[in-house]
Enzyme design. Sequence first.
Site, PDB file in Angstrom:
ATOM      1  N   ASP A   1      -7.037  -1.718   3.471  1.00 55.11           N
ATOM      2  CA  ASP A   1      -5.994  -3.113   3.538  1.00 55.11           C
ATOM      3  C   ASP A   1      -6.823  -4.046   3.987  1.00 55.11           C
ATOM      4  OD1 ASP A   1      -4.535  -1.441   1.770  1.00 55.11           O
ATOM      5  OD2 ASP A   1      -3.811  -0.127   4.083  1.00 55.11           O
TER       6      ASP A   1
ATOM      7  N   ASP B   1       0.678  -0.994   0.036  1.00 58.41           N
ATOM      8  CA  ASP B   1       0.077  -0.100   0.122  1.00 58.41           C
ATOM      9  C   ASP B   1       0.725   1.168  -0.078  1.00 58.41           C
ATOM     10  OD1 ASP B   1      -2.257   1.823   0.039  1.00 58.41           O
ATOM     11  OD2 ASP B   1      -1.139   1.634   2.500  1.00 58.41           O
TER      12      ASP B   1
ATOM     13  N   ASP C   1      -1.892  -0.330   6.180  1.00 57.08           N
ATOM     14  CA  ASP C   1      -1.335  -0.066   7.284  1.00 57.08           C
ATOM     15  C   ASP C   1      -3.566   0.554   8.018  1.00 57.08           C
ATOM     16  OD1 ASP C   1      -1.911   2.235   5.628  1.00 57.08           O
ATOM     17  OD2 ASP C   1      -0.842   3.203   7.326  1.00 57.08           O
TER      18      ASP C   1
END
Length: 675
Positions: free
Chosen positions: A571, A374, A567
Amino acid sequence: MKMNDMDMNMDMGHHQHEMGGGDMMMHGGHMMHMGNLKQKFWVSLILALPILFLSPAMGVWLPFQFSFPGAHWVVIIFATILFFYGGRPFFNSAYYEVKDHKPAMMTLITLGITTSYLYSLYAFVSNTFFPNRPHVTDFFWELATLILIMLLGHWVEMNSMMKASSSLHDLASLLPAMVHVKNGDNFKDEALDQVQKGSTVMVKAGEAIPLDGTVISGTSDVNEALVTGESSAVTKEKGSSVIGGSLNNSQTLVVKVSQPATSGFLANVNNLVETSKENKSKLQTLADRVSGWLFYAAVLVGLLALIIWSIVTNFATGLERMVAVLVIACPHALGLAIPLVNARSTSLGSKNGLLVRNRQVIDISEHIDYVVLDKTGTLTQGNFKVEEYHTFNAKISDEEILQLTASLEQQSDHPIAKSITKLAKTKQITLKPATAVQTLAGQGIKGKIGDVEYQVVNEKSLAKQEIFVPKLANNAATISYLVKNNTVIGYLTVGDQIKAEAPELIKQLKKQNITPLMLTGDNQAAAKAVAEKLGISEFKAELLPQDKQKIIKQLQQQGHKVMMVGDGINDAPSLAQANIGVAIGAGTDIALDSADVILVNSNPIDIIKFFNLANNTHKKTVENLWWGAGYNIIAIPLAAGILAFAGIILSPAVGAIFMSLSTVVVSINASLLKL
């Protein structure tokens, strides 16, 4: 939204069985601590003490042992209580292993302790009531030590692997308990789960948006970072969609609810996380497979020994050989082999900022060929910073552009506005009073400084007003233009900062032939700029959480093993879907609890540390499995009497000595694990 209070991230098999007495849960050969395993061990130890002192150890009397008239009655009573109390979790779990046609560790332990107990019971009856018969050696001492070592092994294992608490209630904490619902001309507070689809609700500044819906009045900046991963606040106005769990920053919004709590965005995230966990939990551990092989080998060899020795000599000798095989096959060392390595690995990991919550990832790590990252918060800081500011007007300096922009933005809570005013303060620039300041929904801000009207707007707003847009080389960051009298007089670019360790991480991953893939909810230009700076050739932008999960699923369907690093709540489904989910420690609780590994220090380079730790742990695990089970390869055939013609027969007593030695070896070997 209904949230579970307990969500244990262990490999649970495809069904769940709660054992009686609230002591434990067993799944596919694994104990799950549901009560006080520690208490069970200590009670079993107290029950075992009379046996350890009063019953011969491995067929011989040890210096600290003693006897007295009637001592054998004390031993049989305590051994029986210990067998049923300490052995119960193993029996329950073995039942489900056999029911699933997957005998493993628990079945092997059950076989060993049941054989030890029944044969010892036979020995007790024979020696007590038929004293003229030849003396039969009992295995009460082996029974007691086996139960104790197995309980201790699982206690060690639970301590190292089950410290993570339940998580899904953290999703619910994003939503307010009470909601301002329109009732006639007024708004009345109602419980979240009572709010119906189609209701009108009011969300004040600073409150979380309770449910998915559409704005019917008001304009405000909404922070969706936790739920969509988009790093900057999004302006919401009449007609805009809003997501439950996002934070309303500045002004009051009135929203028409489109989804009830049971089927909104967060509920879907919750379902995605749970489904992915179920899918991943069907993996079987190496120790279970080894135990399964040992189980079949022990039963087969034991039965052969019974039949052959009964034919060659007599049934009593055949029975003794079979019992010797089944007792020797019992995995004292195997029961500790993996828990000890896990405990050492967990300790090493925690000292180095790694919390490994799911031990299966140790075996999977060497097969990982894709690491999905990410962007915001993982590769970048997640904090906006003014990168540059310049004037287009020779009469106005760069510093004045910053001063005018910051003066207009000083009342705003928008993350970009805050980064601009912060820079102005750092440079000790005095801000001017701004009046008639007005937010332009989805475009920027306008107001007066003195008698002159200024705007700080995006390119979209300039195009709408048909104001000439100067072309800039840097289009990867967020650009705010300062406009005076319908003319652009300067601009500022605001960007997210790449973490210092991120370039080294990408370099190391490529070195290990692992492909880094960056996924983000941010815009294409920002994503491309970060990817180019880091040397990432594969990236995808403007993604929704379900898109990320689909991409990981597609990679898996193509045969790839995927690690996901993220995080945010957005996600969580991807972390759960991936073969290994890695959460950044500074992230949200739900992301942390969907992950198999947590990077406590939020340092991306710790991913490389994890790979090193996992590889070394895997090596030690395999070594310990050989030490823990390897002696059986020699001991089982010897116990069966394969070398009897040469005068070599392994008694259970000697087998138990080898067993004890292998237990010491696996303990020392586990302690030698290094990062």
